[in-house]
Design a protein around this motif. Structure first.
Motif, PDB file in Angstrom:
ATOM      1  N   HIS A 223       0.921  -1.246   0.098  1.00 45.02           N
ATOM      2  CA  HIS A 223       0.126  -0.069  -0.083  1.00 45.02           C
ATOM      3  C   HIS A 223       0.702   1.251  -0.067  1.00 45.02           C
ATOM      4  O   HIS A 223       1.798   1.401   0.788  1.00 45.02           O
ATOM      5  N   VAL A 224       0.540   2.292  -0.917  1.00 47.96           N
ATOM      6  CA  VAL A 224       1.258   3.395  -1.055  1.00 47.96           C
ATOM      7  C   VAL A 224       0.231   4.614  -0.579  1.00 47.96           C
ATOM      8  O   VAL A 224      -0.784   4.899  -1.636  1.00 47.96           O
ATOM      9  N   GLY A 225       0.324   5.310   0.563  1.00 48.07           N
ATOM     10  CA  GLY A 225      -0.704   6.203   0.929  1.00 48.07           C
ATOM     11  C   GLY A 225      -0.230   7.740   0.678  1.00 48.07           C
ATOM     12  O   GLY A 225      -1.284   8.658   0.463  1.00 48.07           O
ATOM     13  N   GLY A 226       0.945   8.062   0.088  1.00 45.16           N
ATOM     14  CA  GLY A 226       1.244   9.490  -0.026  1.00 45.16           C
ATOM     15  C   GLY A 226       0.235  10.258  -1.220  1.00 45.16           C
ATOM     16  O   GLY A 226       0.319  11.253  -0.927  1.00 45.16           O
ATOM     17  N   ALA A 227       0.075   9.617  -2.323  1.00 46.09           N
ATOM     18  CA  ALA A 227      -0.598  10.375  -3.113  1.00 46.09           C
ATOM     19  C   ALA A 227      -2.262  10.701  -2.698  1.00 46.09           C
ATOM     20  O   ALA A 227      -2.570  11.802  -2.893  1.00 46.09           O
ATOM     21  N   ASP A 228      -2.759   9.769  -1.975  1.00 45.22           N
ATOM     22  CA  ASP A 228      -4.115  10.189  -1.381  1.00 45.22           C
ATOM     23  C   ASP A 228      -3.789  11.413  -0.286  1.00 45.22           C
ATOM     24  O   ASP A 228      -4.730  12.325  -0.300  1.00 45.22           O
ATOM     25  N   GLU A 229      -2.611  11.362   0.411  1.00 45.94           N
ATOM     26  CA  GLU A 229      -2.513  12.455   1.539  1.00 45.94           C
ATOM     27  C   GLU A 229      -1.991  13.858   0.700  1.00 45.94           C
ATOM     28  O   GLU A 229      -2.732  14.898   0.991  1.00 45.94           O
ATOM     29  N   ALA A 230      -1.514  13.797  -0.532  1.00 48.87           N
ATOM     30  CA  ALA A 230      -1.191  14.906  -1.165  1.00 48.87           C
ATOM     31  C   ALA A 230      -2.381  15.490  -1.777  1.00 48.87           C
ATOM     32  O   ALA A 230      -2.642  16.617  -1.759  1.00 48.87           O
TER      33      ALA A 230
END
Length: 324
Positions: A223-230
């Motif tokens: 899971h990669v969460g950074g795009a959602d946070e941005a």
């Protein structure tokens, strides 16, 4: 022995279709393009009808859970953080936002942490990360504002029942993916440096995924969460940078690892997050599956505009189970 299966979840990567290019459309992602060239591209319905779009719905749906209602976010966050909830107590996710809906950043949340704890004297309140807190107590927290920030207490919801076992390894930062994985029965690995934000150490996650494959895991979910946070912070540059970093540091090495052993790899989102508004959307999201048994089909790149007329794989769509 079954060839391993890999699922990469780019949290919130998809977006609604606007007249201008989406972030997925604008991003330079050659490894993902190569997967589309040799795999099948379609869309996945990660949000069942009537349910709100979000990771607590999209991730379990991707992993095969059959949801009748939205799961409670409090138990998911508690599972992710290894928080034990005493018998007879409840647990709630508590967020702090600005009045215009923007999420508070970590520094702002830390500034109001004592005020929030003081407003909830009967609860054990702890800061998770960013705008997120966890409150454990006998009753649902009742607080609307702390300092200059709006307080949002998540609703109770459906409990997640196990549908996986420890042959599935979920690699994720502390948060929804880790909590969902643990409650669904998978083994969860959180590498040092994995934050779930734009500064997360993606290579650390990839190394953990490769180690799990070497150790014989049947399936690995990264899971990669950074795009959602941005996207929630309406940061177009940050979202694109995160997707391009995931392409180089996650998708490229994992696609190579899958190809080397005749395994399968899938890449998709758990939901769409509009970088213009910072809001989630329930539209089906683009997905690609590449495996020896999967014939190339569909769009030549993975983005919303090209996939708009592609078939929709309805949920619960277990990408992992579909490739057994």
């Amino acid at each position: 022995m079954t060839a391993p299966r890999i699922l990469v979840v780019l949290d919130g990567a998809a977006e609604p279709i606007w007249p201008w290019p989406s972030t997925l459309e604008a991003a330079q992602m050659p490894a993902l393009d190569a997967l589309c060239d040799r795999g099948a591209v379609a869309r996945v319905a990660t949000t069942p009808p009537g349910l709100p779009p979000g990771s607590e719905v999209g991730i379990p749906t991707l992993l095969g859970a059959r949801l009748a209602s939205a799961p409670g976010r409090g138990p998911i966050e508690a599972a992710a953080a290894d928080v034990t909830v005493p018998e007879g107590a409840g647990v709630w996710r508590v967020d702090v936002h600005h009045h215009d809906g923007r999420r508070a950043v970590t520094a702002e949340a830390m500034l109001v942490a004592r005020d929030l704890a003081a407003a909830l004297p009967d609860h054990d309140v702890r800061h998770l990360k960013g705008h997120r807190f966890l409150a454990v107590g006998a009753e649902r927290p009742e607080v609307e504002v702390v300092a200059s920030l709006v307080v949002v207490v998540w609703d109770d919801g459906e409990a997640l029942a196990p549908v996986l076992d420890r042959r599935t390894v979920v690699v994720a930062a502390p948060g929804a993916a880790a909590g969902c994985g643990r409650l669904l029965g998978a083994q969860v690995v959180t590498p040092a440096g994995a934050t779930g934000d734009v500064g997360s150490d993606l290579w650390a996650k990839t190394r953990a995924a490769l180690a799990a494959l070497r150790d014989g895991a049947d399936a690995v979910v990264l899971h990669v969460g950074g795009a959602d946070e941005a996207a929630h912070h309406r940061d177009k540059v940050g979202k694109r940078a995160m997707l391009e970093a995931a392409d180089a540091d996650v998708i490229r090495p994992l696609a190579r690892a899958a190809a080397d052993v005749g395994g399968a790899i899938a890449v998709t989102s758990d939901h769409a997050t509009c970088v213009e508004t910072g809001r989630h959307h329930a539209d089906p999201v683009p997905a690609v599956l590449a495996a020896p048994a999967v014939a190339p089909a569909g769009a030549v790149r993975l983005h919303e505009r090209l996939a708009e007329r592609s078939a929709v794989w309805d949920g619960p769509f277990a990408l992992l189970g579909a490739l057994r």
